[in-house]
Scaffold this active site. Sequence first.
Site, PDB file in Angstrom:
ATOM      1  CB  CYS A 159      -0.945   0.000   1.160  1.00  0.00           C
ATOM      2  SG  CYS A 159      -1.637  -1.619   1.499  1.00  0.00           S
ATOM      3  NE  ARG A 165       4.181   1.114  -1.851  1.00  0.00           N
ATOM      4  CZ  ARG A 165       5.236   0.624  -1.442  1.00  0.00           C
ATOM      5  NH1 ARG A 165       6.520   0.628  -2.187  1.00  0.00           N
ATOM      6  NH2 ARG A 165       5.328  -0.391  -0.519  1.00  0.00           N
ATOM      7  CD1 TRP A 198      -3.065  -4.871  -4.559  1.00  0.00           C
ATOM      8  CD2 TRP A 198      -2.122  -6.016  -2.795  1.00  0.00           C
ATOM      9  NE1 TRP A 198      -2.763  -6.105  -4.931  1.00  0.00           N
ATOM     10  CE2 TRP A 198      -2.235  -6.890  -3.859  1.00  0.00           C
ATOM     11  CE3 TRP A 198      -1.868  -6.393  -1.557  1.00  0.00           C
ATOM     12  CZ2 TRP A 198      -2.059  -8.214  -4.054  1.00  0.00           C
ATOM     13  CZ3 TRP A 198      -1.469  -7.978  -1.600  1.00  0.00           C
ATOM     14  CH2 TRP A 198      -1.468  -8.802  -2.865  1.00  0.00           C
ATOM     15  CG  ASN A 235       1.931   0.913   3.310  1.00  0.00           C
ATOM     16  OD1 ASN A 235       0.961   1.053   3.464  1.00  0.00           O
ATOM     17  ND2 ASN A 235       2.917   1.266   2.898  1.00  0.00           N
ATOM     18  N   GLY A 236       1.716  -3.356   5.464  1.00  0.00           N
ATOM     19  CA  GLY A 236       2.171  -4.557   5.876  1.00  0.00           C
ATOM     20  C   GLY A 236       1.132  -5.312   6.521  1.00  0.00           C
ATOM     21  CD  GLU A 249       9.596 -11.026 -17.264  1.00  0.00           C
ATOM     22  OE1 GLU A 249       9.321 -11.971 -16.344  1.00  0.00           O
ATOM     23  OE2 GLU A 249       9.563  -9.977 -17.323  1.00  0.00           O
ATOM     24  CE  LYS A 290       6.345  -8.353 -17.449  1.00  0.00           C
ATOM     25  NZ  LYS A 290       7.405  -8.539 -16.300  1.00  0.00           N
ATOM     26  CD  GLU A 343       3.322  -9.074 -14.772  1.00  0.00           C
ATOM     27  OE1 GLU A 343       3.135  -8.574 -13.415  1.00  0.00           O
ATOM     28  OE2 GLU A 343       4.507  -8.891 -15.201  1.00  0.00           O
ATOM     29  CG  HIS A 381       7.538 -35.347 -21.222  1.00  0.00           C
ATOM     30  ND1 HIS A 381       7.756 -36.863 -21.468  1.00  0.00           N
ATOM     31  CD2 HIS A 381       8.660 -34.682 -21.788  1.00  0.00           C
ATOM     32  CE1 HIS A 381       9.042 -36.959 -22.307  1.00  0.00           C
ATOM     33  NE2 HIS A 381       9.467 -35.799 -22.338  1.00  0.00           N
ATOM     34  CE  LYS A 413       7.604  -1.889 -10.198  1.00  0.00           C
ATOM     35  NZ  LYS A 413       7.715  -2.638 -11.311  1.00  0.00           N
TER      36      LYS A 413
HETATM   37  O1  M6R Z   1      10.687  -5.918  -6.220  1.00  0.00           O
HETATM   38  P1  M6R Z   1      10.918  -7.201  -6.773  1.00  0.00           P
HETATM   39  O2  M6R Z   1      11.773  -7.599  -7.807  1.00  0.00           O
HETATM   40  O3  M6R Z   1      11.526  -8.114  -5.492  1.00  0.00           O
HETATM   41  O4  M6R Z   1       9.359  -8.302  -7.277  1.00  0.00           O
HETATM   42  C1  M6R Z   1       9.443  -9.487  -7.549  1.00  0.00           C
HETATM   43  C2  M6R Z   1       8.200  -9.598  -8.550  1.00  0.00           C
HETATM   44  O5  M6R Z   1       6.973  -9.126  -7.291  1.00  0.00           O
HETATM   45  C3  M6R Z   1       7.961  -8.994  -9.502  1.00  0.00           C
HETATM   46  O6  M6R Z   1       8.943  -9.034 -10.383  1.00  0.00           O
HETATM   47  C4  M6R Z   1       6.818  -9.348 -10.323  1.00  0.00           C
HETATM   48  O7  M6R Z   1       6.740 -10.526 -10.691  1.00  0.00           O
HETATM   49  C5  M6R Z   1       6.522  -8.377 -11.182  1.00  0.00           C
HETATM   50  N1  M6R Z   1       5.457  -7.523 -11.497  1.00  0.00           N
HETATM   51  C6  M6R Z   1       6.365  -8.896 -12.719  1.00  0.00           C
HETATM   52  O8  M6R Z   1       6.190  -7.973 -13.715  1.00  0.00           O
END
Ligand code: M6R
Length: 608
Positions: A2, A27, A74, A100-101, A481, A485, A488, A504, A603
């Site tokens: 958050c 965030r 969030w 936050n947390g 990756e 991408k 998400e 398999h 994020k």
């Molecule tokens: O801040 P970080 O690199 O530790 O975050 C890790 C993942 O949460 C982050 O890479 C996430 O998978 C991305 N949103 C993907 O685009």
Amino acid sequence: MCGIVGYIGKKQVAPLLVDGLKKLEYRGYDSAGIAVYNEGAIAIRKFKGRLSVLEDYLENEKINGSLGIGHTRWATHGEPNDINAHPHTNNAGDIAVVHNGIIENYMKLKEWLISQGKIFKTDTDTEVIAHLIDYYYKNDLVEAIRSAVQKMEGAYAIGVISKNSPDKLIAVRKDSPLVVGIGEGENYIASDIPAILKHTRRVYFLEDDEMAILSENNIEIFNELGQKVEKEVFEVTWDIEAAEKGGYQHFMMKEIHEQPKAIRDTLSPRLNENNEIELNEIKLSKEELEKINKVTIVACGTASYAGLVGRYAIEKFARIPAELDIASEFRYRDPFVDDKTLFIAISQSGETADTLAALREAKSKGAMVLAITNVVGSRISREADNVFYTWAGPEIAVASTKAYITQMLAMYMIALDLGRKKGTISKEDCNEIIEELKLLPQKAEEIIENDQIIQELADKQFNNQSVFYTGRGIDDCVAKEGSLKLKEISYIHSEAIAAGEFKHGTIALIEEGTLVFALITQDQLFDKMLSNIKEVKARGAYVVAIAKAGNREIEKSADKVIYIPDTLDVLTPMLSVIQMQLFAYYVAIARGCDVDKPKNLAKSVTVE
Ligand code: M6R
């Protein structure tokens, strides 16, 4: 995940809080709220939905006051709705808290507080904080907060104001980031620098268990024992523009375009006049280096896929056994890590809770800990023995792009550095790779400038139910990756599967028209990969191959070929990923998705 912002001074605080929250909305964005003190009362306004809902309300209903806290949420505990939105208060409504947390023992605390007569209105863990402070309040807000946090287990960054202490804004943190902004006759708190950068460049980073007491003209910071702490002022050198869109429709597109620069900025300062990699930040003695018998790389999400490429590079150039672990799983298998292990934690934000926990576990077992992160002063950077900063600049879009590419670059550079020091790669071979690394920014630009082919493909293929990504060797690492991408930001189901694994099981899902991205950039693996392409094509797949320029052979087998500029096989992920980022972006646009703020994501993931 958050966002928090707080202010004490003379300005009207409500617009200032909303303005700060706008910089943090990435965030968390399922609800937003503010608490403002004015003339003996605290006014709370909080709404489900995007920050704009709160902003629109405040356009019509002004709230006066110069002391306040704000939050963009969030959801973790309790569904996103008006009531669960922050700030939360005690029953009298004279103490307001943003958090936050996660308070892990909140259920126990809640039961106890209820037995003490406190009435709960929300499903959140945060509400216990307000009631706890109230419980301990005996005419001293600071002492009440100190007692309250002693009862709290978990991660928190909190901001507190009270009707009974209108000259104070108080903040405490543990395992969740919080900065204090230093102004003139005014002071700030924020979970992230961009929220207050418009007002000040001078900040203090709070450490775990530190409490900051802010008034208009003063900031005092105390440790958990209540002793005053003298802290160094950190001067922020980057500009707010770097964290804003700069003419692009989305941060993600801006950040894709910033990749050539991010590569240059990360690479050039680490090459000496003899064109050799010089990593001054990694201080490993000769003895320590000789001792290393294993490299363990740990990260989450996209960062973990950079780790996969890293594992490959370390084994290839430095000839040290390397493994990649998902941070959230690392601790549960009692990992073999000791003082001969080089442990590498990769994290864009440097705040990811699971990565941090894994780092602590490795450290406690004696490993040498190296962090690769993009955020100076982040928790992970402060706890690691050595830090390699990826100079990608602030990454705002939830979908990581420029951070990922620089994480891979960091891994290549570390692997080459280790390889040279160990003598497992020759000077000539290393030079050849460095020369090629230097050409990558230009080649990345070429891809980005010619994105119409990928855009056309996305415009035709945006309605798929399911998309598969496949490759062999290092192509398999980066295919994962590409798949992440897409899912998400476009919400299309996607899976990445090693090409040899397809038959398999997963091949059962291929039917007429199923889109399969096949990465075929590795010369040595070309024939084998070609067979895999034929296997899925025979089941009806529509195959888009990603290949190196000049490789026309593939055109006979794939339905469409997307080329990347020619480069060394080992470096192709640095280019092929850009095509996949662009594809995901344009598909998400075609589907009308909110690219920068995908649903259910945030994020920075600061909860386990
Ligand atoms: O801040 P970080 O690199 O530790 O975050 C890790 C993942 O949460 C982050 O890479 C996430 O998978 C991305 N949103 C993907 O685009």
